[in-house]
Design an enzyme around this catalytic site. Structure first.
Site, PDB file in Angstrom:
ATOM      1  N   GLY A   1       0.811  -1.218   0.000  1.00 51.52           N
ATOM      2  CA  GLY A   1       0.000   0.000   0.000  1.00 51.52           C
ATOM      3  C   GLY A   1       0.845   1.268   0.000  1.00 51.52           C
ATOM      4  O   GLY A   1       0.576   2.223  -0.742  1.00 51.52           O
TER       5      GLY A   1
ATOM      6  N   ASP B   1      -5.308   2.616   7.143  1.00 52.51           N
ATOM      7  CA  ASP B   1      -4.903   1.351   7.750  1.00 52.51           C
ATOM      8  C   ASP B   1      -5.559   1.277   9.121  1.00 52.51           C
ATOM      9  O   ASP B   1      -5.993   2.298   9.665  1.00 52.51           O
ATOM     10  CB  ASP B   1      -3.366   1.279   7.893  1.00 52.51           C
TER      11      ASP B   1
ATOM     12  N   ARG C   1      -0.620 -18.719  -1.885  1.00 53.37           N
ATOM     13  CA  ARG C   1      -1.534 -17.568  -1.735  1.00 53.37           C
ATOM     14  C   ARG C   1      -2.871 -18.034  -1.157  1.00 53.37           C
ATOM     15  O   ARG C   1      -3.546 -17.300  -0.461  1.00 53.37           O
ATOM     16  CB  ARG C   1      -1.747 -16.897  -3.093  1.00 53.37           C
TER      17      ARG C   1
ATOM     18  N   ARG D   1       7.201 -10.013 -14.654  1.00 55.34           N
ATOM     19  CA  ARG D   1       8.140 -11.067 -14.226  1.00 55.34           C
ATOM     20  C   ARG D   1       8.535 -11.938 -15.417  1.00 55.34           C
ATOM     21  O   ARG D   1       9.713 -12.295 -15.581  1.00 55.34           O
ATOM     22  CB  ARG D   1       7.486 -11.925 -13.130  1.00 55.34           C
TER      23      ARG D   1
ATOM     24  N   HIS E   1      -3.751 -15.934 -10.684  1.00 55.51           N
ATOM     25  CA  HIS E   1      -2.526 -15.473 -10.032  1.00 55.51           C
ATOM     26  C   HIS E   1      -2.120 -16.582  -9.070  1.00 55.51           C
ATOM     27  O   HIS E   1      -2.270 -16.475  -7.867  1.00 55.51           O
ATOM     28  CB  HIS E   1      -2.820 -14.176  -9.275  1.00 55.51           C
TER      29      HIS E   1
HETATM   30  N1  APR Z   1      -8.256  -2.318   6.923  1.00 50.73           N
HETATM   31  C1  APR Z   1      -7.156  -1.637   6.547  1.00 50.73           C
HETATM   32  N2  APR Z   1      -5.927  -2.158   6.607  1.00 50.73           N
HETATM   33  C2  APR Z   1      -5.778  -3.391   7.093  1.00 50.73           C
HETATM   34  C3  APR Z   1      -6.887  -4.167   7.525  1.00 50.73           C
HETATM   35  C4  APR Z   1      -8.173  -3.577   7.424  1.00 50.73           C
HETATM   36  N3  APR Z   1      -9.279  -4.234   7.805  1.00 50.73           N
HETATM   37  N4  APR Z   1      -6.409  -5.354   7.959  1.00 50.73           N
HETATM   38  C5  APR Z   1      -5.077  -5.331   7.811  1.00 50.73           C
HETATM   39  N5  APR Z   1      -4.695  -4.157   7.277  1.00 50.73           N
HETATM   40  C6  APR Z   1      -3.343  -3.680   6.983  1.00 50.73           C
HETATM   41  C7  APR Z   1      -2.291  -4.116   7.978  1.00 50.73           C
HETATM   42  O1  APR Z   1      -2.363  -3.345   9.177  1.00 50.73           O
HETATM   43  C8  APR Z   1      -0.998  -3.859   7.208  1.00 50.73           C
HETATM   44  O2  APR Z   1      -0.457  -2.572   7.464  1.00 50.73           O
HETATM   45  O3  APR Z   1      -2.860  -4.215   5.748  1.00 50.73           O
HETATM   46  C9  APR Z   1      -1.443  -3.994   5.741  1.00 50.73           C
HETATM   47  C10 APR Z   1      -0.772  -5.124   5.004  1.00 50.73           C
HETATM   48  O4  APR Z   1       0.561  -4.793   4.870  1.00 50.73           O
HETATM   49  P1  APR Z   1       1.758  -5.856   4.840  1.00 50.73           P
HETATM   50  O5  APR Z   1       1.612  -6.797   5.983  1.00 50.73           O
HETATM   51  O6  APR Z   1       3.024  -5.095   4.665  1.00 50.73           O
HETATM   52  O7  APR Z   1       1.441  -6.714   3.513  1.00 50.73           O
HETATM   53  P2  APR Z   1       1.738  -6.271   1.979  1.00 50.73           P
HETATM   54  O8  APR Z   1       3.074  -6.772   1.581  1.00 50.73           O
HETATM   55  O9  APR Z   1       1.443  -4.835   1.836  1.00 50.73           O
HETATM   56  O10 APR Z   1       0.653  -7.154   1.208  1.00 50.73           O
HETATM   57  C11 APR Z   1      -0.715  -6.835   1.260  1.00 50.73           C
HETATM   58  O11 APR Z   1      -1.086  -7.712  -0.947  1.00 50.73           O
HETATM   59  O12 APR Z   1       0.328  -8.916  -2.364  1.00 50.73           O
HETATM   60  C12 APR Z   1      -0.722  -8.988  -1.448  1.00 50.73           C
HETATM   61  O13 APR Z   1      -0.408 -11.174  -0.468  1.00 50.73           O
HETATM   62  C13 APR Z   1      -0.316  -9.793  -0.234  1.00 50.73           C
HETATM   63  O14 APR Z   1      -2.508  -9.995   0.698  1.00 50.73           O
HETATM   64  C14 APR Z   1      -1.286  -9.293   0.801  1.00 50.73           C
HETATM   65  C15 APR Z   1      -1.499  -7.823   0.409  1.00 50.73           C
END
Ligand code: APR
Length: 309
Positions: free
Chosen positions: A12, A32, A87, A150, A174
């Site tokens: 994000g 978030d 996944r 990729r 995917h």
């Molecule tokens: N509303 C908003 N944000 C949320 C919620 C929610 N209900 N639940 C979780 N989050 C936030 C988390 O707090 C975290 O900051 O989503 C974020 C996810 O970030 P990361 O753990 O860094 O994961 P990221 O690498 O960004 O991947 C996010 O994309 O590629 C896909 O498989 C991956 O499903 C995953 C998503």
């Protein structure tokens, strides 16, 4: 133009950065559930504006009031994979998260075009559409742009050419039933089959399918986000600027390639209204059969998701 990114994690925050830096939106809202995280990232991103030379403002928030009336929403909320996970192992947890996001977005940005990136991608895209009640045209997923990048990069490396000299396409799901399309790939304008051996191509196709897992295994915590955020940002730019560009996206099918009523990676024309058209390209019999197999695999998983969210 107001663009919201839900989830201020790796995917994000890099997506917010790429969209803001492209400087066509008035505002990017980053949300978030973690208090302070989106606000801190927004502050940091905004302070890069005088250095990078762009004006788009990023706003951080923990509630949906700040996102109200967004034109485009990118959903990155959810857990990423850990080494050894598929996944699909994320299905239940992320269905709950994406379902709650869909309800909030439907209430606060009812006209938005939505790009889902949370995994498992095809299933989360279908779930967002069902829970939000948005028309299929306005809900799509990002996967094909990333998988294609990729595929291109791996071809370029094997062929010893610039990644910019390669054109290729990846369709299907995917996941395990991803369908890289070697028959339409070119290297400096030449058909891929004239540049690499059949064995090399087969290896690259499999490496492309495993491309996400390869990164996860090395990172040990979290999954890829540089190339994924570039892919999402490209789709969002095309929607925002109403370009009519064709790109592979996870879109709702209505008979194209003999596939109906399932979200699947297909080439589509994107514009301000979302998916303007799914494009049917000439595939080989094998590629077409693989695409239909992917559709059935996704369809059976989507049935599992019907009770979630
Ligand atoms: N509303 C908003 N944000 C949320 C919620 C929610 N209900 N639940 C979780 N989050 C936030 C988390 O707090 C975290 O900051 O989503 C974020 C996810 O970030 P990361 O753990 O860094 O994961 P990221 O690498 O960004 O991947 C996010 O994309 O590629 C896909 O498989 C991956 O499903 C995953 C998503």
């Amino acid at each position: 133009m107001k663009i919201t990114v839900v989830g201020a994690g790796k995917y994000g925050s890099t997506t917010a950065q790429r969209v803001a830096q492209a400087d066509y939106a008035d505002e990017v809202v980053l949300t978030d559930i973690i208090e302070g995280l989106p606000q801190g990232l927004a502050l940091d991103l905004n302070q890069s504006r005088p250095l990078e030379g762009y004006e788009t403002k990023v706003t951080g928030a923990n509630d949906y009031a700040a996102t109200a009336g967004s034109d485009i929403v990118i959903v990155t909320a959810g857990k990423p994979r850990k080494p050894g996970m598929s996944r699909m192992d994320l299905l239940k947890d992320n269905a709950e998260i994406v379902g709650s996001v869909a309800r909030e977005i439907a209430a606060t940005s009812p006209e938005a075009v939505v790009v889902v990136v949370s995994n498992p991608l095809d299933e989360m895209t279908a779930l967002f559409q069902r829970v939000s009640g948005f028309p299929h045209q306005r809900v799509m997923g990002q996967a094909g742009m990333l998988d294609t990048a990729r595929f291109c990069d791996k071809i370029a490396e094997r062929a010893g050419v610039s990644p910019l000299a390669v054109e290729a396409l990846t369709l299907g799901s995917h996941g395990d039933t991803m369908v890289p399309v070697p028959s339409l790939a070119t290297v400096a304008g030449k058909p891929l089959q004239e540049v690499l051996s059949a064995g090399d191509i087969e290896e690259i196709v499999q490496a492309t399918r495993d491309g996400g897992a390869e990164v996860v295994a090395l990172l040990k915590a979290g999954s890829a986000y540089y190339a994924p955020s570039s892919a999402a940002a490209k789709m969002v730019a095309s929607i925002a600027k109403d370009t009519g560009d064709r790109m592979p996206v996870c879109a709702w099918t209505t008979g194209e390639y003999g596939v109906s009523d399932v979200y699947l990676g297909v080439p589509a024309v994107l514009g301000r209204a979302g998916v303007l058209q799914v494009v049917e390209l000439d595939l080989t019999e094998e590629e077409l059969a693989n695409l239909r197999e992917a559709a059935e695999a996704v369809r059976s998983k989507q049935a599992d998701v019907d009770s979630l969210g």
